[in-house]
Every structure is written in C-alpha cells, then in structure tokens.
Motif scaffolding. Structure first.
Motif, PDB file in Angstrom:
ATOM      1  N   GLY A 195       1.105  -9.195   1.543  1.00 30.99           N
ATOM      2  CA  GLY A 195       0.256  -9.330   0.363  1.00 30.99           C
ATOM      3  C   GLY A 195      -1.210  -9.230   0.745  1.00 30.99           C
ATOM      4  N   ARG A 196      -2.058  -9.577  -0.207  1.00 30.38           N
ATOM      5  CA  ARG A 196      -3.502  -9.405  -0.027  1.00 30.38           C
ATOM      6  C   ARG A 196      -4.145 -10.542   0.757  1.00 30.38           C
ATOM      7  N   GLY A 197      -3.369 -11.594   1.057  1.00 34.07           N
ATOM      8  CA  GLY A 197      -3.916 -12.683   1.862  1.00 34.07           C
ATOM      9  C   GLY A 197      -5.142 -13.285   1.229  1.00 34.07           C
ATOM     10  N   THR A 198      -6.255 -13.281   1.958  1.00 35.26           N
ATOM     11  CA  THR A 198      -7.490 -13.885   1.454  1.00 35.26           C
ATOM     12  C   THR A 198      -8.329 -12.920   0.629  1.00 35.26           C
ATOM     13  N   GLY A 199      -7.704 -11.858   0.077  1.00 34.94           N
ATOM     14  CA  GLY A 199      -8.423 -11.037  -0.888  1.00 34.94           C
ATOM     15  C   GLY A 199      -8.698  -9.611  -0.465  1.00 34.94           C
ATOM     16  N   LEU A 200      -7.752  -8.961   0.208  1.00 31.53           N
ATOM     17  CA  LEU A 200      -7.943  -7.562   0.586  1.00 31.53           C
ATOM     18  C   LEU A 200      -8.007  -6.658  -0.639  1.00 31.53           C
ATOM     19  N   ASP A 201      -8.857  -5.622  -0.573  1.00 30.09           N
ATOM     20  CA  ASP A 201      -8.846  -4.594  -1.600  1.00 30.09           C
ATOM     21  C   ASP A 201      -7.721  -3.608  -1.292  1.00 30.09           C
ATOM     22  N   ASP A 202      -7.584  -2.561  -2.118  1.00 30.37           N
ATOM     23  CA  ASP A 202      -6.468  -1.630  -1.947  1.00 30.37           C
ATOM     24  C   ASP A 202      -6.503  -0.941  -0.585  1.00 30.37           C
ATOM     25  N   GLU A 203      -7.682  -0.548  -0.149  1.00 25.39           N
ATOM     26  CA  GLU A 203      -7.801   0.105   1.152  1.00 25.39           C
ATOM     27  C   GLU A 203      -7.436  -0.855   2.276  1.00 25.39           C
ATOM     28  N   GLY A 204      -7.917  -2.083   2.167  1.00 27.46           N
ATOM     29  CA  GLY A 204      -7.595  -3.083   3.176  1.00 27.46           C
ATOM     30  C   GLY A 204      -6.121  -3.408   3.210  1.00 27.46           C
ATOM     31  N   LEU A 205      -5.495  -3.468   2.033  1.00 29.46           N
ATOM     32  CA  LEU A 205      -4.061  -3.747   1.964  1.00 29.46           C
ATOM     33  C   LEU A 205      -3.261  -2.631   2.622  1.00 29.46           C
ATOM     34  N   ALA A 206      -3.651  -1.389   2.377  1.00 30.66           N
ATOM     35  CA  ALA A 206      -2.948  -0.257   2.986  1.00 30.66           C
ATOM     36  C   ALA A 206      -3.044  -0.308   4.510  1.00 30.66           C
ATOM     37  N   LEU A 207      -4.231  -0.665   5.029  1.00 31.12           N
ATOM     38  CA  LEU A 207      -4.397  -0.788   6.473  1.00 31.12           C
ATOM     39  C   LEU A 207      -3.557  -1.936   7.028  1.00 31.12           C
ATOM     40  N   LYS A 208      -3.498  -3.044   6.302  1.00 30.51           N
ATOM     41  CA  LYS A 208      -2.704  -4.185   6.740  1.00 30.51           C
ATOM     42  C   LYS A 208      -1.223  -3.804   6.804  1.00 30.51           C
ATOM     43  N   ILE A 209      -0.738  -3.095   5.798  1.00 29.94           N
ATOM     44  CA  ILE A 209       0.668  -2.689   5.776  1.00 29.94           C
ATOM     45  C   ILE A 209       0.984  -1.778   6.957  1.00 29.94           C
ATOM     46  N   LYS A 210       0.108  -0.807   7.211  1.00 30.44           N
ATOM     47  CA  LYS A 210       0.350   0.097   8.341  1.00 30.44           C
ATOM     48  C   LYS A 210       0.300  -0.657   9.667  1.00 30.44           C
ATOM     49  N   THR A 211      -0.683  -1.524   9.813  1.00 31.69           N
ATOM     50  CA  THR A 211      -0.842  -2.270  11.069  1.00 31.69           C
ATOM     51  C   THR A 211       0.377  -3.135  11.354  1.00 31.69           C
ATOM     52  N   LEU A 212       0.813  -3.903  10.349  1.00 30.06           N
ATOM     53  CA  LEU A 212       1.932  -4.812  10.562  1.00 30.06           C
ATOM     54  C   LEU A 212       3.255  -4.059  10.685  1.00 30.06           C
ATOM     55  N   SER A 213       3.376  -2.930   9.989  1.00 27.67           N
ATOM     56  CA  SER A 213       4.591  -2.117  10.134  1.00 27.67           C
ATOM     57  C   SER A 213       4.712  -1.598  11.557  1.00 27.67           C
ATOM     58  N   ASP A 214       3.601  -1.126  12.127  1.00 31.12           N
ATOM     59  CA  ASP A 214       3.614  -0.646  13.506  1.00 31.12           C
ATOM     60  C   ASP A 214       3.948  -1.783  14.480  1.00 31.12           C
TER      61      ASP A 214
END
Length: 349
Positions: A195-214
């Motif tokens: 999820g967005r945690g402490t308030g990620l925007d859409d771009e930040g969320l996409a980066l978080k998903i890719k980072t954690l998926s890897d």
C-alpha cells in the motif's frame, strides 16, 4: 519458543449463562458479549478484570529506508517520532491519556541513541536492520535476541500486574517489511500486499511495488521457515513484537492487535503457535490495503473501521473503551433475578 494452549472450554456454559441472564434480550449486546466470553475464557473466570492495561510501542529502523525507494519520509523520522512519544505529543499519547492506559516506548533498533527516561525501554538490537535488497535484514542470532527481548518486556509487565497489552509500532519503511511478510505467510501476490504506507503518490507506489517484488524474488527460494522469513524481511520492532506476543499469550494475557504492521508480526507468531489468535482482540481495520486480507487469513473480526493508517497502537487505544464495557457489563449489570425483572418465556408453538 513458547507453547500456547487452546482456550479452555470448561467455563463456557457458566460464562454464557452469566451473559444470557443479564437484564437484556439474548445477544442484545452483540460483540460485547463475544468479548466478555473470550476474556472470561482467557482469565478462566466468570468475573474477569482488566488490570494495568498497557500499550507498548516498539520502534526500529529499516535499512531499506536508506534507498529512498519505499517511503517518502527519511529514516530520521523514526527517531523524531520516538522523541515525540517520549515528550507526550503524539496521537497515541493523547488516546492513552484519555483512556487511562499506561504507555511504554521500546527502542528495538532505532538508528539513534536516547537518554534514559521513565517510559522508555532500552532494548536496541542494532541501529537499524540491514538493507534486505542486498541480503537478510538480520542474522538469526539477532532475531533470537529480538524475540527474547520482547518476551522479557512482557514478563516485566506481567510481574507488575498487567493482564491486557496493546501492541503498537513506529519505523519508517516498516509497511514494506509487513507487506513482504504478509506475502510469505498468506501466500498472497506481493503486489496485492503493498500500500501507500505513509503517503506515497502513484509514482512512488509503482516504485515501491517494483522494489519489493524484486526483493521477494531475490529471497523466496531461500526461505525455509517462518523464523527465516522474519529474519529476512522483518524489522527489529516486528521481531520483538512477535516474541512479545508469543510470551503474552503463553501467560494468558489479552492481546490487543493494532494495524497492518502489528498484524504482520502476529502472522509470524501465528505461524509458530496457531492458538495465539484466541488470545487476540483485533482493534480495527487499517486503511492499508493489505490489512483486511491479513485479517481474513486469520479469520479475525475487527472492532472498528475508521480508516486509520497511523500505527503507534492508536487503534488499540481507541478500541479499549469497548473492551472495558464488555468486562463491565459482565461484572456489574443486574440479572433478571437480582433486578426482579421478568425474563422471556418460551411458548409452545
């Protein structure tokens, strides 16, 4: 680590009779009746009581935060928020004061040093975990130390009379750890845990998903046990909570479970001792998208749904008056006989 027995069932008929003979229609107090029955079973008495209820906020830093890929906040915020807790300025301070809850703050692994204070528990394993994009967050020795420290904290509270303990947390990037642990323990695709945690925007969320998926792909073939997953993805505050939860249930305390990160710690404890959930009251459904999926996996029904996503144990503090009311009606409400009120009669059809 600790053996957790199923809740005893011998008192259920007597407890249910005590609940049903209060001056109300059967089941009219709804969830309060279920909580009263549960706490009565935990304490093995028809007159349960809440003694020295305490919320413990476990704080720790995460190596992944230094990559700036999973949180919009810098790691320093963990230290700053711990100081805010200690100075009485956070939401959890306000709600604990309002509801007459004791509050303890645990330095499980913050990347800072704190001066000794009355409500601060010094239990630092290290100044933050390692970056799990490069390797496991902690060693197995550090994991064992963290879980044992959590258990020792509960032992001290128990010896001081506490029988209800609420769990809270603070740690920049700990929603990332929680999402990875959720994916492992519930077999949910990692993207559905984030999820967005402490308030990620859409771009930040996409980066978080890719980072954690890897990161999940990097480690998943090496994970051979619940403890291995906790060491690989956990924070020191999460591991310490898992140990504390296991000890609290072993001691037949009532556990108040907060939101997404606290429930991730519970997932690890549940994998080790599945009976633990019988000792848990789930305070609320978080606004973090994975939390409801966690609760469904645990077959848990939360008390509140307020869109909270703050952590700190705030959901526990807000739900606490409901728990007090559940015990109060069981102990203090008149029965039909004592109040000389006619009860319902069953008529033949």
């Amino acid at each position: 680590m600790f053996t957790i027995a199923p809740l005893p069932t011998t008192l259920i008929p007597e407890l249910q009779q005590a609940i049903d003979t209060k001056t109300k229609p059967l089941g009219a107090l709804g969830t309060l009746e279920k909580i009263a029955l549960q706490i009565g079973q935990i304490q093995e008495t028809c007159t349960p009581e809440i003694v020295a209820p305490t919320i413990v906020v476990f704080a720790g830093d995460h190596g992944i935060a230094t990559t700036n890929k999973v949180s919009p906040y810098p790691q320093e915020v963990t230290q700053q928020m711990v100081l805010n807790f200690l100075h009485g300025g956070a939401a959890i301070n306000v709600f604990c004061q309002q509801n007459q809850l004791d509050l303890r703050i645990v330095d499980a692994g913050v990347n800072a040093d704190f001066e000794a204070q009355a409500n601060l528990i010094q239990a630092k394993i290290a100044k933050g975990t390692r970056d799990y994009s490069q390797g496991p967050a902690m060693s197995m020795e550090q994991l064992e130390n963290a879980m044992n420290q959590g258990a020792a904290i509960v032992d001290t509270l128990y010896q001081n009379g506490t029988n209800v303990i609420g769990f809270g947390e603070m740690g920049i990037s700990n929603t990332s750890s929680a999402a990875l642990l959720m994916s492992y323990f519930t077999n949910t695709p990692i993207a559905d845990c984030i999820g967005r945690g402490t308030g990620l925007d859409d771009e930040g969320l996409a980066l978080k998903i890719k980072t954690l998926s890897d990161i999940y792909v990097l480690h998943r073939e090496k994970l051979e046990s619940p403890l291995g997953a906790l060491a690989t993805f956990g924070g020191f505050e999460i591991a310490m909570m898992s140990g504390a939860m296991l000890r609290a249930a072993h001691l037949k305390m009532t556990l108040l479970i907060d939101g997404f990160i606290v429930t991730a710690a519970l997932l690890a404890a549940h994998a080790l001792q599945p009976n633990i959930t019988a000792y848990c009251i789930f305070s609320h459904t978080s606004g973090e998208q994975g939390h409801l999926k966690m609760l469904n996996f645990l077959e848990a029904t939360p008390l509140l749904n307020l869109g909270l996503r703050l952590g700190e144990g705030t959901g526990c503090a807000l739900a606490f008056p409901i728990i007090k009311s559940s015990v109060a009606f069981l102990n203090d409400m008149a029965t039909f006989n004592s109040a000389q009120v006619s009860s319902a009669t069953t008529k033949n059809a």
